[in-house]
Scaffold this motif. Sequence first.
Motif, PDB file in Angstrom:
ATOM      1  N   MET A   1       0.845  -1.204   0.000  1.00 27.40           N
ATOM      2  CA  MET A   1       0.000   0.000   0.000  1.00 27.40           C
ATOM      3  C   MET A   1       0.874   1.244   0.000  1.00 27.40           C
ATOM      4  N   ILE A   2       0.399   2.291  -0.656  1.00 26.94           N
ATOM      5  CA  ILE A   2       1.145   3.541  -0.647  1.00 26.94           C
ATOM      6  C   ILE A   2       1.070   4.169   0.739  1.00 26.94           C
ATOM      7  N   SER A   3       2.162   4.740   1.215  1.00 32.00           N
ATOM      8  CA  SER A   3       2.214   5.338   2.537  1.00 32.00           C
ATOM      9  C   SER A   3       1.367   6.603   2.596  1.00 32.00           C
ATOM     10  N   ASN A   4       0.807   6.892   3.799  1.00 25.53           N
ATOM     11  CA  ASN A   4       0.067   8.137   3.981  1.00 25.53           C
ATOM     12  C   ASN A   4       0.994   9.342   3.943  1.00 25.53           C
ATOM     13  N   LYS A   5       2.271   9.115   4.198  1.00 29.75           N
ATOM     14  CA  LYS A   5       3.245  10.199   4.151  1.00 29.75           C
ATOM     15  C   LYS A   5       3.556  10.515   2.694  1.00 29.75           C
ATOM     16  N   ILE A   6       3.477  11.779   2.334  1.00 25.94           N
ATOM     17  CA  ILE A   6       3.727  12.184   0.945  1.00 25.94           C
ATOM     18  C   ILE A   6       5.224  12.222   0.698  1.00 25.94           C
ATOM     19  N   SER A   7       5.665  11.489  -0.313  1.00 28.50           N
ATOM     20  CA  SER A   7       7.083  11.371  -0.644  1.00 28.50           C
ATOM     21  C   SER A   7       7.471  12.348  -1.742  1.00 28.50           C
ATOM     22  N   ASP A   8       8.761  12.687  -1.789  1.00 25.84           N
ATOM     23  CA  ASP A   8       9.269  13.538  -2.865  1.00 25.84           C
ATOM     24  C   ASP A   8       9.332  12.790  -4.189  1.00 25.84           C
ATOM     25  N   SER A   9       9.336  11.455  -4.113  1.00 21.21           N
ATOM     26  CA  SER A   9       9.438  10.654  -5.329  1.00 21.21           C
ATOM     27  C   SER A   9       8.185  10.772  -6.172  1.00 21.21           C
ATOM     28  N   ASN A  10       8.360  10.772  -7.495  1.00 21.19           N
ATOM     29  CA  ASN A  10       7.214  10.800  -8.400  1.00 21.19           C
ATOM     30  C   ASN A  10       6.673   9.407  -8.678  1.00 21.19           C
ATOM     31  N   GLU A  11       7.386   8.387  -8.236  1.00 19.43           N
ATOM     32  CA  GLU A  11       7.006   7.015  -8.553  1.00 19.43           C
ATOM     33  C   GLU A  11       5.946   6.489  -7.592  1.00 19.43           C
ATOM     34  N   ILE A  12       5.008   5.719  -8.118  1.00 22.44           N
ATOM     35  CA  ILE A  12       3.975   5.076  -7.312  1.00 22.44           C
ATOM     36  C   ILE A  12       4.460   3.678  -6.932  1.00 22.44           C
ATOM     37  N   SER A  13       4.322   3.327  -5.674  1.00 21.04           N
ATOM     38  CA  SER A  13       4.723   1.996  -5.229  1.00 21.04           C
ATOM     39  C   SER A  13       3.518   1.304  -4.608  1.00 21.04           C
ATOM     40  N   VAL A  14       3.340   0.032  -4.927  1.00 21.80           N
ATOM     41  CA  VAL A  14       2.228  -0.742  -4.377  1.00 21.80           C
ATOM     42  C   VAL A  14       2.725  -2.125  -3.986  1.00 21.80           C
ATOM     43  N   GLU A  15       2.075  -2.695  -2.994  1.00 19.67           N
ATOM     44  CA  GLU A  15       2.424  -4.047  -2.565  1.00 19.67           C
ATOM     45  C   GLU A  15       1.737  -5.048  -3.477  1.00 19.67           C
ATOM     46  N   ALA A  33      -6.333   2.980 -11.926  1.00 18.31           N
ATOM     47  CA  ALA A  33      -6.502   4.278 -11.264  1.00 18.31           C
ATOM     48  C   ALA A  33      -6.888   5.347 -12.281  1.00 18.31           C
ATOM     49  N   ALA A  34      -6.295   5.293 -13.471  1.00 18.52           N
ATOM     50  CA  ALA A  34      -6.632   6.258 -14.526  1.00 18.52           C
ATOM     51  C   ALA A  34      -8.090   6.119 -14.940  1.00 18.52           C
ATOM     52  N   TYR A  35      -8.579   4.878 -15.049  1.00 21.08           N
ATOM     53  CA  TYR A  35      -9.999   4.671 -15.371  1.00 21.08           C
ATOM     54  C   TYR A  35     -10.883   5.305 -14.304  1.00 21.08           C
ATOM     55  N   ARG A  36     -10.533   5.097 -13.039  1.00 25.98           N
ATOM     56  CA  ARG A  36     -11.329   5.663 -11.945  1.00 25.98           C
ATOM     57  C   ARG A  36     -11.284   7.196 -11.982  1.00 25.98           C
ATOM     58  N   LEU A  37     -10.124   7.762 -12.329  1.00 27.05           N
ATOM     59  CA  LEU A  37     -10.006   9.216 -12.409  1.00 27.05           C
ATOM     60  C   LEU A  37     -10.856   9.781 -13.542  1.00 27.05           C
ATOM     61  N   VAL A  38     -10.879   9.103 -14.675  1.00 27.27           N
ATOM     62  CA  VAL A  38     -11.718   9.548 -15.788  1.00 27.27           C
ATOM     63  C   VAL A  38     -13.191   9.538 -15.368  1.00 27.27           C
ATOM     64  N   LEU A 257      -5.734  10.963  -4.403  1.00 27.34           N
ATOM     65  CA  LEU A 257      -7.140  11.340  -4.335  1.00 27.34           C
ATOM     66  C   LEU A 257      -8.039  10.141  -4.575  1.00 27.34           C
ATOM     67  N   ILE A 258      -7.804   9.432  -5.668  1.00 25.50           N
ATOM     68  CA  ILE A 258      -8.687   8.320  -6.017  1.00 25.50           C
ATOM     69  C   ILE A 258      -8.516   7.165  -5.040  1.00 25.50           C
ATOM     70  N   GLU A 259      -7.320   7.021  -4.471  1.00 27.96           N
ATOM     71  CA  GLU A 259      -7.067   5.989  -3.469  1.00 27.96           C
ATOM     72  C   GLU A 259      -7.868   6.270  -2.196  1.00 27.96           C
ATOM     73  N   THR A 260      -7.977   7.546  -1.846  1.00 29.04           N
ATOM     74  CA  THR A 260      -8.747   7.939  -0.664  1.00 29.04           C
ATOM     75  C   THR A 260     -10.239   7.721  -0.881  1.00 29.04           C
ATOM     76  N   ILE A 261     -10.710   8.014  -2.085  1.00 27.03           N
ATOM     77  CA  ILE A 261     -12.135   7.847  -2.394  1.00 27.03           C
ATOM     78  C   ILE A 261     -12.531   6.379  -2.379  1.00 27.03           C
ATOM     79  N   ASP A 262     -11.748   5.527  -3.040  1.00 32.25           N
ATOM     80  CA  ASP A 262     -12.060   4.096  -3.144  1.00 32.25           C
ATOM     81  C   ASP A 262     -10.845   3.371  -3.702  1.00 32.25           C
ATOM     82  N   ASP A 263     -10.174   2.578  -2.858  1.00 24.44           N
ATOM     83  CA  ASP A 263      -8.943   1.922  -3.319  1.00 24.44           C
ATOM     84  C   ASP A 263      -9.187   0.525  -3.895  1.00 24.44           C
TER      85      ASP A 263
END
Length: 267
Positions: A1-15, A33-38, A257-263
């Motif tokens: 899971m992505i950490s709640n702490k906002i990182s300087d990295s632009n990369e997304i990491s997931v378990e 995630a892109a589909y959900r954002l659209v 944003l989309i992770e907070t709404i529905d992961d």
Amino acid sequence: MISNKISDSNEISVENKSKYSDIEYLTRVKLAAAYRLVAHYKWDEVIYNHLTARIPGTDYILLNPFGMRFDEVTASSLVKLDLEGNIIDEGSSNLGINSTGYVIHGAIHRARPDIESTMHTHVNDVVAVACYKEGLLPISQNALIVGDVSYHDYEGISVNLEEQGRIVKSLGSENKCLILRNHGIVTCGNCVEEAFYFLYQLTKACEIQVKMLSIVGGDTSKLTIPSEEIKDFVIKTARSFTKQGNGKKEFKALYRLIETIDDSFKN
């Protein structure tokens, strides 16, 4: 899971707890995630339109199952195809695919190995600009950020494989934004993040143009057009904001944003 702490990295990491390799699962998660954002921005159209992503290092692309709304798409539901349109993995549904998705997106992925992701929508203002003879006008900062746009003449619903060559020719060897006349838009990127970045910018540019033309009653002589020098400056400046590639920082912010709404898109 992505950490709640906002990182300087632009990369997304997931378990990864799936049957897929790490790189395939990450690609699936980002595309879902892109589909959900659209869907979140209301750029979707019931069960139609498509977003794709090539699994890095392979000749396989991911596409949505035909019959699933964008807000329902998950990482595991995405269908894996080869570049000839053959289904390799139907995903967690048995819905199959809409052939029009392969006609448009498959053609681009086959011809442009630099493109890892494509996104196609029919938003009202986007279609309005696609119907406008002058196309996209360089009147907003968003339009300038998009840069050069290609055009493809309307040939009806895209079910004819013979159209693929013409789509590729219309897009060209370098452009990443294609306006399909009377139809919609296709944006491309060297990753999901970049394709979404152009989708956002081009959609907003079209919205501004439609509103502006309504204000001036369609009289383009009342519009101010920035110089080519300013246009080049805007493009270079926008690109410099994200050194690791267009849209990565922006997409990661929207991913949160989309992770907070529905992961559930990660499933």
